[in-house]
Write a protein that holds these residues in place. Structure first.
Motif, PDB file in Angstrom:
ATOM      1  N   ALA A 145      11.208   5.399  47.860  1.00  0.00           N
ATOM      2  CA  ALA A 145      11.182   6.501  46.905  1.00  0.00           C
ATOM      3  C   ALA A 145      11.813   7.761  47.492  1.00  0.00           C
ATOM      4  O   ALA A 145      11.585   8.104  48.652  1.00  0.00           O
ATOM      5  CB  ALA A 145       9.750   6.792  46.477  1.00  0.00           C
ATOM      6  N   PHE A 146      12.612   8.420  46.679  1.00  0.00           N
ATOM      7  CA  PHE A 146      13.151   9.731  47.055  1.00  0.00           C
ATOM      8  C   PHE A 146      12.004  10.723  47.191  1.00  0.00           C
ATOM      9  O   PHE A 146      11.976  11.547  48.104  1.00  0.00           O
ATOM     10  CB  PHE A 146      14.136  10.200  45.977  1.00  0.00           C
ATOM     11  CG  PHE A 146      14.784  11.528  46.261  1.00  0.00           C
ATOM     12  CD1 PHE A 146      15.992  11.587  46.922  1.00  0.00           C
ATOM     13  CD2 PHE A 146      14.179  12.713  45.867  1.00  0.00           C
ATOM     14  CE1 PHE A 146      16.598  12.821  47.193  1.00  0.00           C
ATOM     15  CE2 PHE A 146      14.768  13.944  46.128  1.00  0.00           C
ATOM     16  CZ  PHE A 146      15.989  13.996  46.799  1.00  0.00           C
ATOM     17  N   SER A 147      11.057  10.616  46.269  1.00  0.00           N
ATOM     18  CA  SER A 147       9.880  11.492  46.296  1.00  0.00           C
ATOM     19  C   SER A 147       8.723  10.784  45.614  1.00  0.00           C
ATOM     20  O   SER A 147       8.917   9.856  44.833  1.00  0.00           O
ATOM     21  CB  SER A 147      10.171  12.818  45.583  1.00  0.00           C
ATOM     22  OG  SER A 147      10.489  12.574  44.221  1.00  0.00           O
ATOM     23  N   SER A 148       7.514  11.242  45.917  1.00  0.00           N
ATOM     24  CA  SER A 148       6.309  10.649  45.335  1.00  0.00           C
ATOM     25  C   SER A 148       5.348  11.743  44.911  1.00  0.00           C
ATOM     26  O   SER A 148       5.390  12.867  45.425  1.00  0.00           O
ATOM     27  CB  SER A 148       5.621   9.727  46.353  1.00  0.00           C
ATOM     28  OG  SER A 148       6.470   8.670  46.746  1.00  0.00           O
ATOM     29  N   ARG A 194      11.222   8.214  36.740  1.00  0.00           N
ATOM     30  CA  ARG A 194      10.097   7.926  37.627  1.00  0.00           C
ATOM     31  C   ARG A 194       9.366   6.640  37.225  1.00  0.00           C
ATOM     32  O   ARG A 194       9.395   6.216  36.071  1.00  0.00           O
ATOM     33  CB  ARG A 194       9.126   9.104  37.661  1.00  0.00           C
ATOM     34  CG  ARG A 194       8.180   9.173  36.511  1.00  0.00           C
ATOM     35  CD  ARG A 194       7.098  10.239  36.740  1.00  0.00           C
ATOM     36  NE  ARG A 194       7.368  11.452  35.984  1.00  0.00           N
ATOM     37  CZ  ARG A 194       7.697  12.603  36.545  1.00  0.00           C
ATOM     38  NH1 ARG A 194       7.806  12.704  37.840  1.00  0.00           N
ATOM     39  NH2 ARG A 194       7.930  13.662  35.800  1.00  0.00           N
ATOM     40  N   TYR A 195       8.721   6.040  38.206  1.00  0.00           N
ATOM     41  CA  TYR A 195       7.905   4.848  37.982  1.00  0.00           C
ATOM     42  C   TYR A 195       6.458   5.170  38.327  1.00  0.00           C
ATOM     43  O   TYR A 195       6.174   5.885  39.283  1.00  0.00           O
ATOM     44  CB  TYR A 195       8.370   3.686  38.871  1.00  0.00           C
ATOM     45  CG  TYR A 195       9.685   3.084  38.459  1.00  0.00           C
ATOM     46  CD1 TYR A 195       9.734   1.958  37.649  1.00  0.00           C
ATOM     47  CD2 TYR A 195      10.886   3.643  38.885  1.00  0.00           C
ATOM     48  CE1 TYR A 195      10.946   1.395  37.275  1.00  0.00           C
ATOM     49  CE2 TYR A 195      12.103   3.088  38.517  1.00  0.00           C
ATOM     50  CZ  TYR A 195      12.126   1.964  37.715  1.00  0.00           C
ATOM     51  OH  TYR A 195      13.327   1.423  37.351  1.00  0.00           O
ATOM     52  N   SER A 226       3.074   8.238  41.446  1.00  0.00           N
ATOM     53  CA  SER A 226       4.300   8.470  40.693  1.00  0.00           C
ATOM     54  C   SER A 226       5.457   8.537  41.679  1.00  0.00           C
ATOM     55  O   SER A 226       5.417   9.326  42.628  1.00  0.00           O
ATOM     56  CB  SER A 226       4.182   9.785  39.912  1.00  0.00           C
ATOM     57  OG  SER A 226       5.377  10.078  39.231  1.00  0.00           O
ATOM     58  N   HIS A 227       6.472   7.691  41.483  1.00  0.00           N
ATOM     59  CA  HIS A 227       7.572   7.605  42.435  1.00  0.00           C
ATOM     60  C   HIS A 227       8.919   7.753  41.733  1.00  0.00           C
ATOM     61  O   HIS A 227       9.120   7.226  40.637  1.00  0.00           O
ATOM     62  CB  HIS A 227       7.552   6.257  43.165  1.00  0.00           C
ATOM     63  CG  HIS A 227       6.276   5.972  43.884  1.00  0.00           C
ATOM     64  ND1 HIS A 227       5.880   6.673  44.999  1.00  0.00           N
ATOM     65  CD2 HIS A 227       5.294   5.068  43.636  1.00  0.00           C
ATOM     66  CE1 HIS A 227       4.713   6.201  45.420  1.00  0.00           C
ATOM     67  NE2 HIS A 227       4.335   5.237  44.605  1.00  0.00           N
ATOM     68  N   LEU A 228       9.830   8.443  42.385  1.00  0.00           N
ATOM     69  CA  LEU A 228      11.206   8.568  41.903  1.00  0.00           C
ATOM     70  C   LEU A 228      12.123   7.858  42.889  1.00  0.00           C
ATOM     71  O   LEU A 228      12.174   8.214  44.071  1.00  0.00           O
ATOM     72  CB  LEU A 228      11.608  10.041  41.794  1.00  0.00           C
ATOM     73  CG  LEU A 228      13.071  10.300  41.410  1.00  0.00           C
ATOM     74  CD1 LEU A 228      13.340   9.817  39.989  1.00  0.00           C
ATOM     75  CD2 LEU A 228      13.412  11.779  41.539  1.00  0.00           C
ATOM     76  N   PHE A 229      12.828   6.838  42.397  1.00  0.00           N
ATOM     77  CA  PHE A 229      13.760   6.077  43.225  1.00  0.00           C
ATOM     78  C   PHE A 229      15.192   6.407  42.812  1.00  0.00           C
ATOM     79  O   PHE A 229      15.439   6.812  41.673  1.00  0.00           O
ATOM     80  CB  PHE A 229      13.522   4.575  43.056  1.00  0.00           C
ATOM     81  CG  PHE A 229      12.151   4.119  43.476  1.00  0.00           C
ATOM     82  CD1 PHE A 229      11.900   3.755  44.787  1.00  0.00           C
ATOM     83  CD2 PHE A 229      11.113   4.066  42.564  1.00  0.00           C
ATOM     84  CE1 PHE A 229      10.635   3.342  45.184  1.00  0.00           C
ATOM     85  CE2 PHE A 229       9.848   3.655  42.941  1.00  0.00           C
ATOM     86  CZ  PHE A 229       9.605   3.294  44.260  1.00  0.00           C
ATOM     87  N   ILE A 230      16.115   6.194  43.731  1.00  0.00           N
ATOM     88  CA  ILE A 230      17.523   6.446  43.416  1.00  0.00           C
ATOM     89  C   ILE A 230      18.203   5.155  42.956  1.00  0.00           C
ATOM     90  O   ILE A 230      18.493   4.985  41.774  1.00  0.00           O
ATOM     91  CB  ILE A 230      18.269   7.044  44.626  1.00  0.00           C
ATOM     92  CG1 ILE A 230      17.620   8.368  45.049  1.00  0.00           C
ATOM     93  CG2 ILE A 230      19.741   7.271  44.261  1.00  0.00           C
ATOM     94  CD1 ILE A 230      17.656   9.459  44.006  1.00  0.00           C
ATOM     95  N   LEU A 231      18.427   4.226  43.864  1.00  0.00           N
ATOM     96  CA  LEU A 231      19.177   3.010  43.531  1.00  0.00           C
ATOM     97  C   LEU A 231      18.571   2.260  42.356  1.00  0.00           C
ATOM     98  O   LEU A 231      19.266   1.911  41.393  1.00  0.00           O
ATOM     99  CB  LEU A 231      19.254   2.091  44.753  1.00  0.00           C
ATOM    100  CG  LEU A 231      19.879   0.710  44.506  1.00  0.00           C
ATOM    101  CD1 LEU A 231      21.330   0.848  44.072  1.00  0.00           C
ATOM    102  CD2 LEU A 231      19.772  -0.159  45.753  1.00  0.00           C
TER     103      LEU A 231
END
Length: 497
Positions: A183-186, A262-263, A277-282
């Motif tokens: 994750a880029f951020s959580s 976000r996921y 809560s997670h934000l992913f790039i790829l």
């Protein structure tokens, strides 16, 4: 009058650093640098402080300047290596730690860091991960895994009618590791501001806002990562690729990007009041399909994606944004938040099935009843329902997920009443219905485990072992030790020895 004595500011900064007040220490180090910009130790101290705050870009730049101004080479190179590692620039980090060891071969910390970054390079290039260790680490609260991203046989491409998506670059077999993304951020519930949220009533809001704020903090500390984030879809109908000046944080844009990509697991929040809560790039570039050809799962803040079906070169790879075992109308309603209508094969078949809506309604009602009913009551209500659901599928040969799910419920009820023969019969029928990509969502790996135990009790060890093998395949396990971690309750079974 404010003193212009750099040493005074340095001492203040050092004191703040010792007390863990890193933000204030940075302020004082910058003041000291203003009044004595040639003193190399100030830059090295600033670099160390930036490392403590996660400002890896600025840590690297400060250490680099300190090195150029004749500062301690061992410290400067080592801190540049740490900063490069924090920026996830694995090759650069490896080269810097090698430089440290070349000049200072007794530096044990650099040797340890080189081993660490070598593991990241192996993960990045070959997709070689210690999934057992990742699983154990991912079970911890607020797990932050130390792994590299892996991009398998895929690439980002323009998908007609969908915008950007991900396609396969070669023929890919089911079970192939497609991507691993940290994750880029959580965001976490207990990171919320009590002045903004009532945790009892807005668990999801607290978590997602925390994710938004953490994303902005990461960009503030590491502005060089802005490009990878701002390339994601922001949910705007006519969005344009706009270059944002370096170091500028467009809070509105970031919030839209986070909201769109976000996921999180809202169902988990309903159970134990927690939502990560997670934000992913790829993996944010994967488009949705209810009947997806790839399956995702997570260990802590890492998303892992496998092919759940054979995929041809050039074919789009999709994951499911939601549980496709929701009824057809429920799925369409949930997906409307992303402003698109799913046109996958499952949705196409459901939309043309005249019995779909009535069947979904009966099934949904039964699932609610099952939550409060006893095993006997479940069987009494479930068997007549099973007959109706069978009849509703009479003109349909594929994706009979409501039938499979009802059989699973009945199997569990029969098992509780120790009618194992009937329980096994239900599960064996499920196997005939779920030989398709939905088997991952249906957690068919668990079904195979239950059957393995039942066959073991009957003494049919060969059949039981085959069920274990199939379950391992569906959980993407390469060895029995990993499998036992996933199913600790079955370790004592003779089938798992």
């Amino acid at each position: 009058m404010v003193t212009q004595n750099a040493e005074v500011w340095r001492q203040k900064a050092n004191e703040c650093f010792k007390n863990g007040n890193f933000e204030k220490a940075l302020f004082f180090y910058d003041r000291a640098i203003r009044y004595n910009p040639e003193l190399s130790v100030l830059y090295l101290n600033k670099s160390l402080t930036c490392l403590r705050t996660g400002a890896f870009y600025f840590a690297y730049e400060a250490a680099k300047i300190g090195l150029e101004k004749g500062g301690d080479r061992e410290k400067a190179l080592y801190r540049m290596g740490q900063a490069a590692y924090g920026m996830r620039e694995w090759q650069k980090a490896a080269e810097l730690f090698l430089s440290v060891l070349k000049e200072f071969p007794l530096n044990a910390m650099a040797s340890e860091q080189l081993k660490r970054v070598t593991s990241r390079l192996s993960e990045q290039k070959y997709g070689k991960y210690d999934f057992k260790a990742m699983y154990l680490e991912g079970k911890k609260e607020k797990a932050q895994l130390d792994v590299a991203d892996y991009t398998g046989p895929i690439e980002i491409a323009d998908i007609p009618g969908k915008g950007r998506g991900i396609i396969s670059t070669k023929d890919t077999r089911k079970g192939t590791l497609i991507a691993v993304s940290k994750a880029f951020s959580s965001g976490y519930v207990d990171g919320y501001d009590s002045k903004l949220f009532n945790m009892a009533s807005d668990v999801i809001g607290a978590s997602t806002m925390n994710n938004d704020l953490n994303t902005m903090k990461i960009l503030k500390n590491n502005p060089q990562r802005s490009g990878e984030l701002c390339g994601l879809c922001s949910g705007e109908e006519n969005e344009k690729d706009e270059e944002i000046p370096f170091g500028i944080i467009d809070a509105s844009l970031i919030r839209r990007i986070c909201e769109t990509n976000r996921y999180g697991n809202a169902e988990k929040a309903d159970i134990n009041r927690k939502l990560d809560s997670h934000l992913f790039i790829l993996t944010s570039y994967f488009n949705h399909a209810c009947l997806a050809n790839a399956f995702r799962y997570g260990y802590g803040d890492v998303m892992i994606v496998y092919a759940s079906d054979d995929i041809k070169k050039g074919e789009e790879i999709c994951i499911s944004y939601l549980d496709p075992l929701h009824g057809f109308l429920d799925r369409q309603k949930k997906l409307s938040g992303w402003k698109f209508t799913c046109q996958c094969k499952l949705c196409e078949i459901d939309s043309k099935d005249p019995n779909c809506l009535k069947r979904d309604e009966m099934w949904k009602e039964f699932k609610e009843y099952e939550k409060v009913a006893s095993p006997k009551e479940i069987i009494a209500k479930g068997e007549p329902l099973l007959k109706k659901i069978r009849e509703s599928y009479i003109n349909r040969n594929e994706f009979k997920y409501a039938l499979a799910d009802t059989l699973i419920s009945l199997s569990s009820a029969y098992s509780h009443l120790e009618n194992f023969l009937k329980s096994v019969q239900c599960l064996e029928e499920v196997l005939t219905l779920m030989d398709n990509p939905l088997q991952y969502i249906m957690r068919m790996a668990d079904i195979y485990i239950n059957l393995a135990v039942c066959y073991g009790i009957k003494g049919d060890m060969k059949k039981g072992a085959k069920m274990i093998e199939k379950s391992m395949e569906l959980r993407f396990c390469k060895d029995m030790d990993h499998f036992k971690l996933l199913y600790p309750d079955f370790i004592r079974s003779s089938l798992l020895r």
